[in-house]
Write a protein that holds these residues in place. Structure first.
Motif, PDB file in Angstrom:
ATOM      1  N   UNK A  57     -33.867  24.444   6.468  1.00 51.74           N
ATOM      2  CA  UNK A  57     -33.759  22.989   6.407  1.00 51.74           C
ATOM      3  C   UNK A  57     -34.980  22.325   7.048  1.00 51.74           C
ATOM      4  N   UNK A  58     -35.419  22.867   8.182  1.00 51.94           N
ATOM      5  CA  UNK A  58     -36.617  22.335   8.835  1.00 51.94           C
ATOM      6  C   UNK A  58     -37.844  22.529   7.956  1.00 51.94           C
ATOM      7  N   UNK A  59     -37.912  23.653   7.256  1.00 58.29           N
ATOM      8  CA  UNK A  59     -39.044  23.896   6.351  1.00 58.29           C
ATOM      9  C   UNK A  59     -39.078  22.853   5.247  1.00 58.29           C
ATOM     10  N   UNK A  60     -37.934  22.587   4.641  1.00 56.43           N
ATOM     11  CA  UNK A  60     -37.886  21.599   3.561  1.00 56.43           C
ATOM     12  C   UNK A  60     -38.247  20.208   4.064  1.00 56.43           C
ATOM     13  N   UNK A  61     -37.742  19.831   5.229  1.00 54.82           N
ATOM     14  CA  UNK A  61     -38.078  18.515   5.807  1.00 54.82           C
ATOM     15  C   UNK A  61     -39.563  18.427   6.112  1.00 54.82           C
ATOM     16  N   UNK A  62     -40.114  19.491   6.700  1.00 55.02           N
ATOM     17  CA  UNK A  62     -41.541  19.496   7.030  1.00 55.02           C
ATOM     18  C   UNK A  62     -42.384  19.442   5.761  1.00 55.02           C
TER      19      UNK A  62
END
Length: 180
Positions: free
Chosen positions: A7-12
């Motif tokens: 999820x953090x990867x997609x947001x970043x």
């Protein structure tokens, strides 16, 4: 701080995409994370009917590359999104290459995994890598070398086991068991 979850990867990636100087309608882009891909660091899919682009990023590639290198993959996929939105198609041809150069994006993203299998010609230097048991791997007797047309053998890279026929494939698969 580097993303630690999918999820953090997609947001970043979404935030990073906003900083890339390319005319992509990011409101028409969906972001996904893949755990299945073994070769591609990313993929860009186009739904022509809905005029929507999906950029699918591969979690294992990100973990292998790290954020700094993986931003190149994001730029690469944004070039595909730009082509889809502007021209309705995308590839790795001259138009893609020119735009990728402008963005310092790789024209082709490097593989993040080692191939499990190798096709090796019996006559010339041709070989090809395979990550999964494709038709060429399962039934090599039905295929020929991509360079000279001679027969080839298949090698399971880790074990060194080799075969030239479907029967040989079945034996290798059975003997390797969980080590396949």
């Amino acid at each position: 701080m580097e993303p630690e979850t999918r999820e953090e990867l997609l947001s970043a990636a979404e935030r990073y995409a906003e900083t890339v100087p390319i005319a992509v309608d990011l409101d028409a882009v969906e972001w996904e994370c893949s755990d299945r891909a073994v070769r591609r660091a990313g993929a860009c899919l186009y739904d022509r009917r809905a005029a929507r682009v999906t950029i699918r990023l591969t979690w294992d590639a990100y973990r292998s590359f790290g954020w700094d290198e993986f931003t190149g993959t994001i730029r690469h996929e944004l070039v595909h999104a730009w082509e889809f939105q502007r021209f309705g198609e995308s590839g790795h041809g001259p138009r893609f290459a020119e735009k990728a150069r402008e963005l310092d994006a790789p024209r082709h993203c490097r593989s993040f995994a080692d191939a499990r299998l190798r096709l090796v010609c019996s006559s010339c230097d041709w070989d090809a890598r395979r990550f999964r048991a494709s038709k060429a791997v399962k039934r090599p007797e039905r295929r020929r070398c991509g360079n000279c047309g001679a027969r080839y053998r298949v090698e399971h890279v880790e074990s060194g086991r080799r075969w030239r026929t479907h029967a040989g494939y079945l034996v290798a698969r059975r003997k390797l068991g969980n080590d396949w």
